[in-house]
Motif scaffolding. Structure first.
Motif, short mmCIF file in Angstrom:
data_model
loop_
_atom_site.label_atom_id
_atom_site.label_comp_id
_atom_site.label_asym_id
_atom_site.label_seq_id
_atom_site.Cartn_x
_atom_site.Cartn_y
_atom_site.Cartn_z
N GLN A 16 0.83 -1.20 0.00
CA GLN A 16 0.00 0.00 0.00
C GLN A 16 0.87 1.26 0.00
OE1 GLN A 16 -2.72 0.32 3.29
NE2 GLN A 16 -3.79 2.05 2.40
N GLY A 17 1.92 1.24 0.80
CA GLY A 17 2.84 2.38 0.83
C GLY A 17 3.48 2.62 -0.52
N TYR A 18 3.88 1.54 -1.17
CA TYR A 18 4.47 1.63 -2.51
C TYR A 18 3.47 2.25 -3.49
CZ TYR A 18 5.81 0.05 -7.15
OH TYR A 18 6.10 -0.01 -8.49
N GLU A 45 6.00 10.19 0.98
CA GLU A 45 5.41 8.89 0.63
C GLU A 45 6.49 7.85 0.33
OE1 GLU A 45 2.37 7.94 0.90
OE2 GLU A 45 1.30 9.81 1.08
N VAL A 46 7.52 8.26 -0.38
CA VAL A 46 8.62 7.34 -0.70
C VAL A 46 9.33 6.91 0.58
CG1 VAL A 46 10.88 7.16 -1.83
CG2 VAL A 46 8.94 8.11 -3.09
N GLY A 47 9.58 7.85 1.47
CA GLY A 47 10.25 7.52 2.73
C GLY A 47 9.44 6.54 3.57
N GLU A 48 8.14 6.76 3.65
CA GLU A 48 7.27 5.86 4.41
C GLU A 48 7.22 4.49 3.76
OE1 GLU A 48 3.44 7.71 4.89
OE2 GLU A 48 4.28 9.40 5.98
N ALA A 49 7.13 4.45 2.44
CA ALA A 49 7.08 3.18 1.73
C ALA A 49 8.37 2.40 1.94
CB ALA A 49 6.83 3.40 0.24
N GLU A 54 11.16 -2.22 4.33
CA GLU A 54 12.22 -2.76 5.19
C GLU A 54 11.63 -3.63 6.30
OE1 GLU A 54 15.58 -2.76 5.04
OE2 GLU A 54 15.38 -1.79 3.09
N ASN A 55 10.55 -3.16 6.91
CA ASN A 55 9.90 -3.94 7.96
C ASN A 55 9.36 -5.25 7.41
OD1 ASN A 55 10.39 -1.98 9.89
ND2 ASN A 55 8.41 -1.02 9.68
N ALA A 56 8.74 -5.20 6.25
CA ALA A 56 8.14 -6.40 5.66
C ALA A 56 9.21 -7.40 5.23
CB ALA A 56 7.26 -6.02 4.48
N LEU A 57 10.38 -6.91 4.82
CA LEU A 57 11.45 -7.81 4.38
C LEU A 57 11.98 -8.68 5.51
CD1 LEU A 57 13.49 -5.56 1.93
CD2 LEU A 57 12.43 -7.76 1.39
N GLU A 58 11.82 -8.23 6.75
CA GLU A 58 12.35 -8.97 7.89
C GLU A 58 11.78 -10.38 7.99
OE1 GLU A 58 12.03 -6.73 11.51
OE2 GLU A 58 13.07 -5.02 10.64
N ASN A 59 10.52 -10.57 7.59
CA ASN A 59 9.93 -11.91 7.72
C ASN A 59 9.10 -12.29 6.50
OD1 ASN A 59 7.75 -10.27 8.11
ND2 ASN A 59 7.37 -10.87 10.23
N ALA A 60 9.51 -11.79 5.34
CA ALA A 60 8.75 -12.06 4.12
C ALA A 60 9.02 -13.46 3.59
CB ALA A 60 9.12 -11.04 3.05
N ASP A 74 11.94 0.13 -7.75
CA ASP A 74 11.07 1.14 -8.35
C ASP A 74 11.14 2.45 -7.58
OD1 ASP A 74 10.34 -0.82 -10.16
OD2 ASP A 74 8.33 -1.12 -9.32
N LEU A 75 11.15 2.36 -6.26
CA LEU A 75 11.22 3.57 -5.44
C LEU A 75 12.57 4.26 -5.61
CD1 LEU A 75 9.47 2.38 -2.15
CD2 LEU A 75 8.56 3.94 -3.88
N GLN A 76 13.63 3.49 -5.78
CA GLN A 76 14.95 4.09 -6.02
C GLN A 76 14.95 4.85 -7.34
OE1 GLN A 76 17.53 0.70 -5.61
NE2 GLN A 76 17.77 0.99 -3.41
N SER A 77 14.26 4.31 -8.33
CA SER A 77 14.14 5.00 -9.62
C SER A 77 13.36 6.30 -9.47
CB SER A 77 13.46 4.10 -10.65
OG SER A 77 14.24 2.97 -10.93
#
Length: 86
Positions: A16-18, A45-49, A54-60, A74-77
């Motif tokens: 959703q953040g993305y 928005e980019v910072g929050e996403a 990062e949080n989701a990657l911990e246990n994805a 995509d966000l880096q782009s």
């Protein structure tokens, strides 16, 4: 089971953040008088996403991880493009 639910919720929050960051980018009109405000909103928005990802990657799961890493790219782009415009 709570672990699985938290993992899914974290992924959904990141997704959703993305999507909100992508939407904010689409709303920017370079020639508008609100351009500076729009850029600031996009940065937020980019910072929050990025934090949510990062949080989701911990246990994805493996599948979620692949999607999250794509979101990050995509966000880096978007950030790179945003920095060129400033």
């Amino acid at each position: 089971m709570p672990y699985e639910k938290n993992k899914q919720q974290a992924f959904q929050a990141a997704q959703q953040g993305y999507e909100q960051a992508v939407d904010a980018k689409k709303e920017i009109i370079v020639s508008s008088s609100g351009y500076g405000k729009d850029i600031k909103h996009l940065q937020q928005e980019v910072g929050e996403a990025k934090m949510q990802i990062e949080n989701a990657l911990e246990n994805a799961s493996e599948h979620q991880r692949a999607q999250l890493l794509q979101f990050q790219q995509d966000l880096q782009s978007i950030e790179a493009e945003m920095n060129e415009d400033i």
